[in-house]
Design an enzyme around this catalytic site. Sequence first.
Site, short mmCIF file in Angstrom:
data_model
loop_
_atom_site.label_atom_id
_atom_site.label_comp_id
_atom_site.label_asym_id
_atom_site.label_seq_id
_atom_site.Cartn_x
_atom_site.Cartn_y
_atom_site.Cartn_z
N LYS A 93 -54.92 0.11 106.80
CA LYS A 93 -53.65 -0.65 106.78
C LYS A 93 -52.72 -0.19 107.90
CE LYS A 93 -54.26 -3.48 103.31
NZ LYS A 93 -54.41 -4.92 103.56
N ASP B 43 -62.87 -18.03 99.91
CA ASP B 43 -63.25 -16.68 99.49
C ASP B 43 -64.76 -16.58 99.63
OD1 ASP B 43 -61.56 -14.48 97.47
OD2 ASP B 43 -63.74 -14.25 97.63
N TYR C 48 -58.49 3.28 103.00
CA TYR C 48 -57.67 2.06 102.85
C TYR C 48 -56.35 2.21 103.61
CZ TYR C 48 -54.86 -1.41 100.23
OH TYR C 48 -54.03 -2.44 99.86
N GLY D 127 -59.35 -15.17 100.72
CA GLY D 127 -59.28 -14.21 99.61
C GLY D 127 -58.62 -14.84 98.39
N GLY E 249 -58.89 -13.49 94.58
CA GLY E 249 -58.38 -12.18 94.22
C GLY E 249 -57.10 -12.21 93.41
P1 NAD Z 1 -58.39 -8.44 95.49
O1 NAD Z 1 -59.41 -7.36 95.64
O2 NAD Z 1 -57.98 -8.85 94.14
O3 NAD Z 1 -58.88 -9.74 96.26
C1 NAD Z 1 -59.52 -9.68 97.51
C2 NAD Z 1 -60.36 -10.93 97.64
O4 NAD Z 1 -61.05 -10.85 98.90
C3 NAD Z 1 -61.45 -11.05 96.56
O5 NAD Z 1 -61.35 -12.31 95.92
C4 NAD Z 1 -62.76 -10.93 97.32
O6 NAD Z 1 -63.81 -11.75 96.79
C5 NAD Z 1 -62.33 -11.39 98.71
N1 NAD Z 1 -63.24 -10.92 99.74
C6 NAD Z 1 -63.88 -9.74 99.82
N2 NAD Z 1 -64.67 -9.71 100.89
C7 NAD Z 1 -64.50 -10.89 101.53
C8 NAD Z 1 -65.06 -11.46 102.71
N3 NAD Z 1 -65.94 -10.79 103.45
N4 NAD Z 1 -64.66 -12.70 103.07
C9 NAD Z 1 -63.78 -13.39 102.31
N5 NAD Z 1 -63.23 -12.91 101.17
C10 NAD Z 1 -63.61 -11.67 100.80
O7 NAD Z 1 -57.13 -8.02 96.36
P2 NAD Z 1 -55.62 -8.44 96.15
O8 NAD Z 1 -55.02 -7.49 95.19
O9 NAD Z 1 -55.51 -9.88 95.91
O10 NAD Z 1 -55.03 -8.04 97.58
C11 NAD Z 1 -54.89 -8.97 98.63
C12 NAD Z 1 -54.32 -8.24 99.82
O11 NAD Z 1 -53.08 -7.63 99.47
C13 NAD Z 1 -55.20 -7.12 100.38
O12 NAD Z 1 -55.06 -7.05 101.76
C14 NAD Z 1 -54.60 -5.87 99.77
O13 NAD Z 1 -54.84 -4.74 100.54
C15 NAD Z 1 -53.13 -6.23 99.75
N6 NAD Z 1 -52.38 -5.46 98.77
C16 NAD Z 1 -52.57 -5.67 97.44
C17 NAD Z 1 -51.84 -4.91 96.53
C18 NAD Z 1 -52.01 -5.10 95.03
O14 NAD Z 1 -51.40 -4.35 94.25
N7 NAD Z 1 -52.78 -6.08 94.58
C19 NAD Z 1 -50.93 -3.95 96.98
C20 NAD Z 1 -50.79 -3.75 98.35
C21 NAD Z 1 -51.50 -4.53 99.24
N1 SER Z 2 -52.31 -1.75 94.75
C1 SER Z 2 -52.97 -1.29 95.92
C2 SER Z 2 -53.98 -0.25 95.60
O1 SER Z 2 -53.78 0.43 94.62
C3 SER Z 2 -51.94 -0.70 96.87
O2 SER Z 2 -52.21 -1.19 98.12
O3 SER Z 2 -54.92 -0.12 96.32
#
Ligand code: NAD
Ligand code: SER
Length: 322
Positions: A147, A35, A143, A9, A12
């Site tokens: 989780k 990714d 979601y 990932g 992301g």
């Molecule tokens: P994001 O959506 O920005 O990035 C996710 C990445 O996963 C993307 O680049 C996408 O191309 C890739 N992806 C999707 N399907 C895929 C697949 N089948 N195989 C491989 N890659 C794939 O998400 P993020 O914000 O970077 O979040 C990363 C993690 O952190 C997630 O588990 C999310 O739930 C968790 N999280 C994020 C936040 C936040 O505020 N960003 C908050 C809480 C938890």
């Molecule tokens: N930032 C994330 C969302 O809004 C929280 O997991 O989905």
Amino acid sequence: MQDNILVVGSSGQIGSELVLELRKSYGEDHVIASDIVESSVEVMNFGQFEILDITDNEKLLRIVKKHNISQIYLLAAILSANAEKNINHAWDLNMRSLFNVLNLAKEKIIKKIFWPSSIAVFGPTTPKQLTPQYTVTEPNTVYGISKLAGERWCEYYFNKFNVDVRSIRYPGLIGWKSKPGGGTTDYAVEIFHQAIQNNTYTSFLSEKTTLPMMYMSDAIRATIEIMEAPFEKIKIRSSYNLSGISFNPREISNEISNHIKDFKINYSADFRQGIADSWPQSIDDSFAKEHWDWESKYNLTNMTDEMIINLKNKYKLASDEK
Ligand code: NAD
Ligand code: SER
């Protein structure tokens, strides 16, 4: 022998920053990005990258063996707002990705896993202020359900199979290097881009919607700190509460107005309001503090300062290059 790390990932919001930080500590040759789509120029050009659909178990195994991977940071997921639009795909990806990686550790092919959970494990029946580590968890989003299930499976794999999996319940994350990927807290990043480019922003959450948030450099530091902590210090194997800053759209817009005098915010709540209303407003992270010495560094003021300075530079550089 030094550990080799696979980040799944890496294109992301978190992955694109985490890869660069991990490469600073472990070296470009030891951190492999992956990714389903290509990552940023910095991630692609300064280290190895693999196209990987994490639900493809055979390709995952091939990549793990090819690069002699011992640690995986699993970041691929569908976030809260996008998950509501395609519940089957979100459930399938969020759960299958986790099982594929947990099973590699169960088979002793890899040694250590980072997998992020979220404040989305909490729901409308959870206490909203200083939400405790152990409390009611009745999420009402796909979601959040994924989780919470993921947390239970992480703890199960630790207890039954001795899998060294470590996890944080991230709050909403805010950074200037990368854009968010379809969550409910995305407004708190979009607002900076719109303020700098257009002096105005229409928030999809109402003005008094307070949510737990965190500056990205705190989140990246927490991620690396929990992974580097001695095994015995990680006593919670579901996922740790983590706290940074709590604010609402009005408070962040006031802070931005200190930098951009004529900035205006409007409000037009959409379906994401319901998701936000089900989540806590602030988080008690005393277990993370006590167990592995976690401490956040950013408040609303110094986070806003850094966001504005860096984004102004970024947009100026982009226009100079044209
Ligand atoms: P994001 O959506 O920005 O990035 C996710 C990445 O996963 C993307 O680049 C996408 O191309 C890739 N992806 C999707 N399907 C895929 C697949 N089948 N195989 C491989 N890659 C794939 O998400 P993020 O914000 O970077 O979040 C990363 C993690 O952190 C997630 O588990 C999310 O739930 C968790 N999280 C994020 C936040 C936040 O505020 N960003 C908050 C809480 C938890
Ligand atoms: N930032 C994330 C969302 O809004 C929280 O997991 O989905």
